[in-house]
Write a protein that holds these residues in place. Sequence first.
Motif: not given
Length: 385
Positions: A26-55
């Motif tokens: 929260x101090x440095x504007x960073x968010x990761x899902x399972x270690x992947x940055x939100x910027x990369x996921x928003x740019x390269x991934x899809x919601x379905x892939x993110x769902x798989x990643x989170x399960x």
Amino acid sequence: MGEKPVINKGLEGIYVAETKLSYIDGENSRLYYVGYSIEDLAKYSTYEEVAFLLYYYRLPTKSEYELFKAVMRESREVPDEVLSIVRNMVRRRAHPMDILRTAVSSLSALDPEIDQRSREADIRKALRILSKAPSIIAAMYRFSRGLDYIEPRNDLDHAANLIYMMHGKKPSEFEAKVLDTIFILHAEHGMNASTFASLVTASTLADIYAAVVSGISALKGPLHGGAAEAAYWQYKEIGSPDNVEAWVKNALDKKRRIMGMGHRVYKSYDPRAKIMKELDREVASKFGGEAAQLYSIATKLEEVALRELSKRGKVTIQPNVDFYTPIAYTALGIPPELFTTIFAASRIVGWTAKVIEYVENNRLIRPLDYYIGELDKKYVPLDQR
Ligand code: ACO
């Protein structure tokens, strides 16, 4: 009652679980899902892939991805009895979040695996809820306009299918990408209020539908998921970029909160808001009209509010994700009353993934409160009061 304990109002700063799902700096504007940055996921991934990643805590292989998407597509249909509930509640002008909550709850009665408690069964149930939520949202949209329900299309991805089910037209690639990005950005976010509500319910070993219903309920409020809708109405109230200066000073003098700004965890710019702002710039130039007007108000509001808040010593109050989503929603023809339902539909993956993770090492969530009332009062019978 003993000595007064330290009371952590709002549970601020209290850790309640370990997780491998998301990390917020929260101090440095960073968010990761399972270690992947939100910027990369928003740019390269899809919601379905993110769902798989989170399960499953990893990205899928190509065949796993195709299979996962196929399972989600096959689960999109909503039974007629649930659609009737949606239709009746729309007729009664119920709030869309209440309709979504009730529809999800009613789906539990039709799930043959409702009582099965295993990680795999919970993922299967979660996927059913996840896949049906957009169909329920589209049904609300259609019924509230006197239109017929449109059946889901199995050749479209999750976000594209939602736009199709609302408007009856296959969206452009750009439109589908905009909504898919919104889905990705809202998929998971640490131990927020609605996730905690889901967790409390799941920790009693209630089923996953009950947990999702708790999440939807907690997300409804304007301090949480309802902020995007509130931000939209705030832009409408401001009306034009020329009114922003006076509006902000007046709002802050009256101690009004600027909707879509501030966050319990981010004390810097919410990285999701940054992604949305960039996307909105493209949205505004491609779509023009109301979306462009909202974009010019929002960007001006950000500039003036940051300056005025900083003068008041509040430098940590910066735009959160809800500040910029109303512009993209508007461009996609999604009305403000449905904004929070889209947030909920996206977050179902976060709620359920976190619940599944938590119950594997379950501990009933049962905090304490400190009693400050009287004791040993004399009971007076009703007819003597
Ligand atoms: N506009 C103006 N002032 C604000 C704002 C805001 N948006 N947010 C906080 N402040 C001020 C408060 O008035 C308070 O001032 P004070 O100390 O003079 O009383 C100070 O900042 C601290 O605020 P708190 O309420 O203690 O901060 P908290 O961590 O509880 O707030 C919250 C977080 C609830 C999100 C808050 O910032 C807010 O109400 N924002 C507007 C609603 C919103 O955008 N919610 C979406 C959150 S993101 C999400 O759920 C996806």
